[in-house]
Design a protein around this motif. Sequence first.
Motif, PDB file in Angstrom:
ATOM      1  N   TYR A   1       0.554  -1.280   0.040  1.00 47.06           N
ATOM      2  CA  TYR A   1      -0.104   0.075  -0.091  1.00 47.06           C
ATOM      3  C   TYR A   1       0.771   1.335  -0.067  1.00 47.06           C
ATOM      4  O   TYR A   1       1.961   1.014   0.473  1.00 47.06           O
ATOM      5  CB  TYR A   1      -1.034   0.026   1.183  1.00 47.06           C
ATOM      6  CG  TYR A   1      -0.491   0.197   2.669  1.00 47.06           C
ATOM      7  CD1 TYR A   1      -0.253   1.446   3.264  1.00 47.06           C
ATOM      8  CD2 TYR A   1       0.518  -0.801   3.319  1.00 47.06           C
ATOM      9  CE1 TYR A   1       0.502   1.579   4.415  1.00 47.06           C
ATOM     10  CE2 TYR A   1       1.040  -0.854   4.419  1.00 47.06           C
ATOM     11  CZ  TYR A   1       1.138   0.309   5.006  1.00 47.06           C
ATOM     12  OH  TYR A   1       1.681   0.602   6.236  1.00 47.06           O
ATOM     13  N   MET A   2       0.216   2.465  -0.221  1.00 45.35           N
ATOM     14  CA  MET A   2       1.006   3.521  -0.312  1.00 45.35           C
ATOM     15  C   MET A   2       0.857   4.231   0.904  1.00 45.35           C
ATOM     16  O   MET A   2      -0.268   4.222   1.596  1.00 45.35           O
ATOM     17  CB  MET A   2       0.670   4.535  -1.343  1.00 45.35           C
ATOM     18  CG  MET A   2       1.310   5.931  -1.573  1.00 45.35           C
ATOM     19  SD  MET A   2       1.057   7.102  -2.719  1.00 45.35           S
ATOM     20  CE  MET A   2      -0.685   7.389  -2.099  1.00 45.35           C
ATOM     21  N   ASP A   3       2.030   4.286   1.508  1.00 42.60           N
ATOM     22  CA  ASP A   3       1.980   4.713   3.224  1.00 42.60           C
ATOM     23  C   ASP A   3       1.787   6.112   3.288  1.00 42.60           C
ATOM     24  O   ASP A   3       1.017   6.505   4.143  1.00 42.60           O
ATOM     25  CB  ASP A   3       3.338   4.157   3.750  1.00 42.60           C
ATOM     26  CG  ASP A   3       3.411   4.482   5.280  1.00 42.60           C
ATOM     27  OD1 ASP A   3       2.830   3.715   5.884  1.00 42.60           O
ATOM     28  OD2 ASP A   3       3.985   5.663   5.650  1.00 42.60           O
ATOM     29  N   HIS A   4       2.460   7.029   2.444  1.00 46.42           N
ATOM     30  CA  HIS A   4       2.618   8.200   2.518  1.00 46.42           C
ATOM     31  C   HIS A   4       3.117   8.899   1.521  1.00 46.42           C
ATOM     32  O   HIS A   4       3.966   8.327   0.373  1.00 46.42           O
ATOM     33  CB  HIS A   4       3.015   8.952   3.883  1.00 46.42           C
ATOM     34  CG  HIS A   4       4.481   8.757   3.855  1.00 46.42           C
ATOM     35  ND1 HIS A   4       5.242   7.472   4.443  1.00 46.42           N
ATOM     36  CD2 HIS A   4       5.650   9.716   3.664  1.00 46.42           C
ATOM     37  CE1 HIS A   4       6.544   7.745   4.422  1.00 46.42           C
ATOM     38  NE2 HIS A   4       6.863   8.808   3.833  1.00 46.42           N
ATOM     39  N   THR A   5       3.042  10.281   1.210  1.00 47.20           N
ATOM     40  CA  THR A   5       3.742  11.098   0.214  1.00 47.20           C
ATOM     41  C   THR A   5       4.540  12.133   0.657  1.00 47.20           C
ATOM     42  O   THR A   5       4.243  12.496   1.891  1.00 47.20           O
ATOM     43  CB  THR A   5       2.858  11.671  -0.965  1.00 47.20           C
ATOM     44  OG1 THR A   5       1.985  12.688  -0.247  1.00 47.20           O
ATOM     45  CG2 THR A   5       2.080  10.582  -1.622  1.00 47.20           C
ATOM     46  N   ALA A   6       5.594  12.531   0.182  1.00 41.62           N
ATOM     47  CA  ALA A   6       6.411  13.690   0.627  1.00 41.62           C
ATOM     48  C   ALA A   6       6.868  14.439  -0.708  1.00 41.62           C
ATOM     49  O   ALA A   6       7.026  13.930  -1.736  1.00 41.62           O
ATOM     50  CB  ALA A   6       7.776  12.929   1.326  1.00 41.62           C
ATOM     51  N   ASN A   7       7.077  15.758  -0.418  1.00 42.65           N
ATOM     52  CA  ASN A   7       7.492  16.482  -1.521  1.00 42.65           C
ATOM     53  C   ASN A   7       9.100  16.871  -1.445  1.00 42.65           C
ATOM     54  O   ASN A   7       9.588  17.324  -0.541  1.00 42.65           O
ATOM     55  CB  ASN A   7       6.741  18.116  -1.346  1.00 42.65           C
ATOM     56  CG  ASN A   7       6.913  18.940  -2.503  1.00 42.65           C
ATOM     57  OD1 ASN A   7       8.105  18.617  -3.015  1.00 42.65           O
ATOM     58  ND2 ASN A   7       5.835  19.896  -2.854  1.00 42.65           N
ATOM     59  N   ILE A   8       9.634  16.405  -2.329  1.00 44.40           N
ATOM     60  CA  ILE A   8      11.000  16.224  -2.362  1.00 44.40           C
ATOM     61  C   ILE A   8      11.620  17.048  -3.804  1.00 44.40           C
ATOM     62  O   ILE A   8      11.291  16.438  -5.021  1.00 44.40           O
ATOM     63  CB  ILE A   8      11.732  14.924  -2.613  1.00 44.40           C
ATOM     64  CG1 ILE A   8      11.333  13.890  -1.407  1.00 44.40           C
ATOM     65  CG2 ILE A   8      13.196  14.910  -2.643  1.00 44.40           C
ATOM     66  CD1 ILE A   8      11.617  12.476  -1.285  1.00 44.40           C
ATOM     67  N   ARG A   9      12.075  18.471  -3.410  1.00 46.99           N
ATOM     68  CA  ARG A   9      12.569  19.102  -4.470  1.00 46.99           C
ATOM     69  C   ARG A   9      11.452  19.474  -5.530  1.00 46.99           C
ATOM     70  O   ARG A   9      11.578  19.255  -6.811  1.00 46.99           O
ATOM     71  CB  ARG A   9      14.012  18.582  -5.043  1.00 46.99           C
ATOM     72  CG  ARG A   9      14.844  18.604  -4.199  1.00 46.99           C
ATOM     73  CD  ARG A   9      16.545  18.284  -4.782  1.00 46.99           C
ATOM     74  NE  ARG A   9      16.507  17.014  -5.270  1.00 46.99           N
ATOM     75  CZ  ARG A   9      16.865  16.039  -4.604  1.00 46.99           C
ATOM     76  NH1 ARG A   9      17.260  16.470  -3.146  1.00 46.99           N
ATOM     77  NH2 ARG A   9      17.005  14.656  -4.924  1.00 46.99           N
ATOM     78  N   GLY A  10      10.425  19.507  -5.255  1.00 43.08           N
ATOM     79  CA  GLY A  10       9.286  19.751  -5.933  1.00 43.08           C
ATOM     80  C   GLY A  10       8.336  18.685  -6.613  1.00 43.08           C
ATOM     81  O   GLY A  10       7.592  18.864  -7.446  1.00 43.08           O
ATOM     82  N   ILE A  11       9.039  17.417  -6.241  1.00 37.58           N
ATOM     83  CA  ILE A  11       8.246  16.221  -6.713  1.00 37.58           C
ATOM     84  C   ILE A  11       7.452  15.469  -5.656  1.00 37.58           C
ATOM     85  O   ILE A  11       8.237  15.456  -4.546  1.00 37.58           O
ATOM     86  CB  ILE A  11       9.501  15.306  -7.505  1.00 37.58           C
ATOM     87  CG1 ILE A  11      10.017  16.308  -8.766  1.00 37.58           C
ATOM     88  CG2 ILE A  11       8.803  14.031  -7.846  1.00 37.58           C
ATOM     89  CD1 ILE A  11      11.119  15.476  -9.223  1.00 37.58           C
ATOM     90  N   THR A  12       6.498  15.240  -5.932  1.00 38.93           N
ATOM     91  CA  THR A  12       5.733  14.256  -4.895  1.00 38.93           C
ATOM     92  C   THR A  12       6.227  12.817  -5.040  1.00 38.93           C
ATOM     93  O   THR A  12       5.953  12.146  -6.045  1.00 38.93           O
ATOM     94  CB  THR A  12       4.138  14.397  -5.173  1.00 38.93           C
ATOM     95  OG1 THR A  12       3.688  15.671  -5.183  1.00 38.93           O
ATOM     96  CG2 THR A  12       3.564  13.387  -4.179  1.00 38.93           C
ATOM     97  N   ALA A  13       6.702  12.429  -4.146  1.00 42.34           N
ATOM     98  CA  ALA A  13       7.357  10.976  -3.840  1.00 42.34           C
ATOM     99  C   ALA A  13       6.343  10.192  -3.052  1.00 42.34           C
ATOM    100  O   ALA A  13       5.891  10.577  -2.116  1.00 42.34           O
ATOM    101  CB  ALA A  13       8.529  10.826  -3.141  1.00 42.34           C
ATOM    102  N   LYS A  14       6.045   8.831  -3.822  1.00 41.30           N
ATOM    103  CA  LYS A  14       5.047   7.966  -2.922  1.00 41.30           C
ATOM    104  C   LYS A  14       5.978   6.746  -2.297  1.00 41.30           C
ATOM    105  O   LYS A  14       6.854   6.366  -3.000  1.00 41.30           O
ATOM    106  CB  LYS A  14       4.128   7.366  -4.042  1.00 41.30           C
ATOM    107  CG  LYS A  14       3.282   8.194  -4.843  1.00 41.30           C
ATOM    108  CD  LYS A  14       2.470   7.561  -5.730  1.00 41.30           C
ATOM    109  CE  LYS A  14       1.703   8.756  -6.478  1.00 41.30           C
ATOM    110  NZ  LYS A  14       0.841   7.990  -7.529  1.00 41.30           N
TER     111      LYS A  14
END
Length: 180
Positions: free
Chosen positions: A64-77
């Motif tokens: 499952y997708m646990d969370h997202t984070a914004n890394i240098r303007g890109i949303t990482a899943k």
Amino acid sequence: MEIINLQTKAQLDIYMNPQRQSLLRILEKSKMPRTPKDLSLELGVSASSIQYHLKKLESLGLVYMDHTANIRGITAKYYAPTRVTVRIGGDKEDTLINERVALSRNLVADVLDNTISTIFRPNQEKCCGDVKTGVAHLTSNQAEELQTIIHEYLEKVNTPSKDTEPWEYALMYYRIKEKQ
């Protein structure tokens, strides 16, 4: 712990894929959720290929997708394994028996190969791990009790924490039918 029963050829095909098995093994050993990019670097394949395989595993309820984070303007899943038991249907008598047998062989062979390369390495500090075989003589009640103990214990220890290390296992047991 939830049990996922693989009942169709499509489900078995998704689960049997070697790349997906590698992904599952990495995620299950990880203490933290991982990104497709991180997984792609570890497996040496493209991040888009990893995303494709993660979506397939997600369709079975295995990740499952646990969370997202914004890394240098890109949303990482960030993906994590769903802590479930997968039952491949060894008790079924259907047209998928060959796929179920092949999957069983591959899963056990992977664990065996990893066990051998870990505990039988020369010039290595003493490692924990073992291979045990034998025959236990159980009543029906004892067999049920053993299965309950194993299931409850594994359910209790299936979530990583900062104080734990991953241990891989392949546990097999069956009732021997005496020849008449």
